[in-house]
Design an enzyme around this catalytic site. Structure first.
Site, PDB file in Angstrom:
ATOM      1  N   GLU A  40      21.005  22.308   3.488  1.00  0.00           N
ATOM      2  CA  GLU A  40      22.350  22.507   2.943  1.00  0.00           C
ATOM      3  C   GLU A  40      22.810  21.280   2.157  1.00  0.00           C
ATOM      4  O   GLU A  40      23.419  21.399   1.100  1.00  0.00           O
ATOM      5  CB  GLU A  40      23.360  22.799   4.070  1.00  0.00           C
ATOM      6  N   CYS A 212      23.849  45.245 -11.591  1.00  0.00           N
ATOM      7  CA  CYS A 212      24.577  44.524 -10.547  1.00  0.00           C
ATOM      8  C   CYS A 212      25.163  45.576  -9.611  1.00  0.00           C
ATOM      9  O   CYS A 212      25.812  46.515 -10.065  1.00  0.00           O
ATOM     10  CB  CYS A 212      25.702  43.696 -11.142  1.00  0.00           C
ATOM     11  N   CYS A 218      33.572  45.484  -9.647  1.00  0.00           N
ATOM     12  CA  CYS A 218      33.916  44.093  -9.964  1.00  0.00           C
ATOM     13  C   CYS A 218      35.062  44.065 -10.979  1.00  0.00           C
ATOM     14  O   CYS A 218      34.928  44.552 -12.106  1.00  0.00           O
ATOM     15  CB  CYS A 218      32.682  43.406 -10.536  1.00  0.00           C
TER      16      CYS A 218
HETATM   17  S1  SF4 Z   1      30.562  39.302 -12.717  1.00  0.00           S
HETATM   18 FE1  SF4 Z   1      30.763  41.124 -11.472  1.00  0.00          FE
HETATM   19  S2  SF4 Z   1      29.437  42.629 -12.447  1.00  0.00           S
HETATM   20 FE2  SF4 Z   1      28.858  40.628 -13.233  1.00  0.00          FE
HETATM   21  S3  SF4 Z   1      27.198  39.931 -11.908  1.00  0.00           S
HETATM   22 FE3  SF4 Z   1      29.102  39.101 -11.054  1.00  0.00          FE
HETATM   23  S4  SF4 Z   1      29.709  40.646  -9.569  1.00  0.00           S
HETATM   24 FE4  SF4 Z   1      28.222  41.614 -10.882  1.00  0.00          FE
END
Ligand code: SF4
Length: 348
Positions: A40, A212, A218
Site C-alpha cells: 500500500e 464499462c 454513470c
Molecule cells: S467515467 Fe463512468 S462510464 Fe466512464 S469509465 Fe468511469 S465509470 Fe465508466
C-alpha cells in the site's frame, strides 16, 4: 452533497472484480499485514508495474518487520532508491520501529490505531484492515474519489474538506453487508479506478470503446462530463530551481555527502552543491533537468579530478568507491548521472 441511488453498484463491482479484476499481484498472495502495508505504501505514488519488481526486492532484503525495524534508515533509503517520494521510506522505517516496540511486531487491526502510525493515512489504514484482518472499513484514495465522483456526478471541488467528508460518508454506506465480500469489493474499487475509470482516457472515452459496466448508470458519462469530473481547481505553483553539483573524483572514488533531513531529497546521498575543496580546474558537463512535483530543477554538474584525497571531511560526507555508490540511497538524477558517466576511468 446528495447522492442519488445507483442500482446494484456494490454487487456489480464485486462480481466484476471476481471475474475481471486483478488476482495475481505479489501482495495478493500470502496476505500478511506486513506485506499488505508495504504494498500500500509503495503503490501510493508509484505505478503497479514498477512496484511489482521493487516489492519483491524489498521483501528479499527486509523479509519481516523485525528485520526492517532493526535496519538503519540508510539501508531502507538505499533499497528505496529511484522510487521517489522518500518520505515514504523514512516513514516505513519509523512505522516498523513503532510496531515492533509498541505492538510486539503485530500491526493493530483497528483502522483508528493503524492511522496513528507514521505514514499511514485513513484510506491506507482501511486497506490494511480489510486485506489483512477482514475488518469492515472504507477506502477513499485518489482513484476511488475519482470513480465515486464520476459515477455519482459529483462536480464539487474535491480539495475542499466538506466535499471529502461527504464522499467518506458515501464510501462507508457503499460497503457490502457480507464480510466475505469486503476484500473483492475493496480490491474492485482499486482495480476499477486503476484499469477502467482512469484519470485520462477512461474506457468509455477510448477509441476501442471497451465496455464499462457502469456506462448506463454513470452520471458523468450520461451528462457528457467525464472530462470535467473530478473538478481540477488546485493550482500548483512550480518553483524553478538551479543547482550546481561538484563531482570530485579521486582514484575510482567519488565524493558524496548526505543531504539535510528536510528539503529536497532529504537524507539521501548526493554531490556537494558548493565547490567545498576550492578547486579551479573544473570541467563543466552538460546540464541535467529533473522534474519534481512542485519543482523543476536545472542542475549544472562540474567534474574535478583530484590528485590527492582531502583528508578533512565531515561526518555525513564520504569517499565512496564508484562501484559501491549505486548501493546508497541516491536521488534518481544522481544515480542516473553516475550510470551514464564513465567516471571509473577518470583520474587526475
Ligand atoms: S467515467 Fe463512468 S462510464 Fe466512464 S469509465 Fe468511469 S465509470 Fe465508466
Amino acid at each position: 452533497m446528495k447522492f442519488i441511488e445507483i442500482k446494484n453498484f456494490t454487487e456489480d463491482l464485486i462480481s466484476w472484480q471476481r471475474a475481471q479484476g486483478r488476482h495475481h499481484l505479489p501482495w495478493q498472495v500470502n496476505r500478511t499485514a506486513y506485506r499488505v502495508w508495504l504494498s500500500e505504501i509503495m503503490l501510493q505514488q508509484t505505478q503497479v508495474s514498477t512496484v511489482v519488481d521493487r516489492y519483491q526486492s524489498f521483501l528479499k532484503r527486509f523479509p519481516n518487520i523485525q528485520v526492517l525495524a532493526g535496519s538503519s534508515v540508510d539501508d531502507v533509503l538505499a533499497e528505496w532508491s529511484g522510487m521517489g517520494y522518500y518520505t515514504r521510506a523514512r516513514n516505513l522505517h519509523k512505522c516498523a520501529q513503532v510496531v515492533v516496540n509498541e505492538y510486539d511486531g503485530n500491526f493493530p487491526n483497528d483502522p483508528l490505531l493503524l492511522e496513528r502510525l507514521p505514514g499511514i493515512g485513513k484510506s491506507t489504514a482501511a486497506a490494511i484492515a480489510v486485506f489483512s484482518y477482514g475488518v469492515r472499513a472504507a477506502i477513499l484514495d485518489g482513484n476511488v474519489k475519482r470513480v465515486l465522483a464520476r459515477i455519482w456526478g459529483v462536480g464539487d471541488d474535491l480539495s475542499k474538506s466538506a466535499a471529502v467528508k461527504s464522499l467518506w460518508a458515501h464510501a462507508e454506506q457503499l460497503l457490502p453487508n457480507k464480510s466475505a465480500d469486503l476484500v473483492s469489493y475493496t480490491q474492485g474499487l482499486m482495480d476499477f479506478g486503476a484499469t477502467h475509470c482512469t484519470q485520462y482516457q477512461p474506457v468509455c472515452m477510448r477509441l476501442d470503446k471497451k465496455e464499462c459496466l457502469f456506462k448506463n448508470r454513470c452520471q458523468a458519462n450520461l451528462s457528457n462530463k467525464v472530462n470535467q469530473i473530478p473538478l481540477k481547481v488546485k493550482k500548483i505553483n512550480v518553483q524553478q530551481i538551479e543547482m550546481d553539483w561538484w563531482i570530485y573524483i579521486y582514484r575510482g572514488k567519488v565524493f558524496l555527502e548526505k543531504r539535510p533531513e528536510n528539503g529536497i531529497w532529504a537524507s539521501l546521498w548526493s554531490f556537494p552543491e558548493q565547490n567545498i575543496f576550492n578547486k579551479n580546474d573544473a570541467e563543466k558537463l552538460n546540464s541535467v533537468k529533473h522534474v519534481l512535483t512542485h519543482r523543476h530543477l536545472k542542475i549544472h554538474p562540474y567534474k574535478i579530478l583530484l590528485s590527492s584525497q582531502p583528508k578533512k571531511i565531515k561526518v555525513d560526507q564520504a569517499w565512496v568507491p564508484l562501484g559501491d555508490a549505486l548501493k546508497l540511497g541516491l536521488p534518481k538524477p544522481v544515480s542516473a548521472f553516475l550510470k551514464s558517466q564513465d567516471l571509473a576511468h577518470d583520474d587526475a
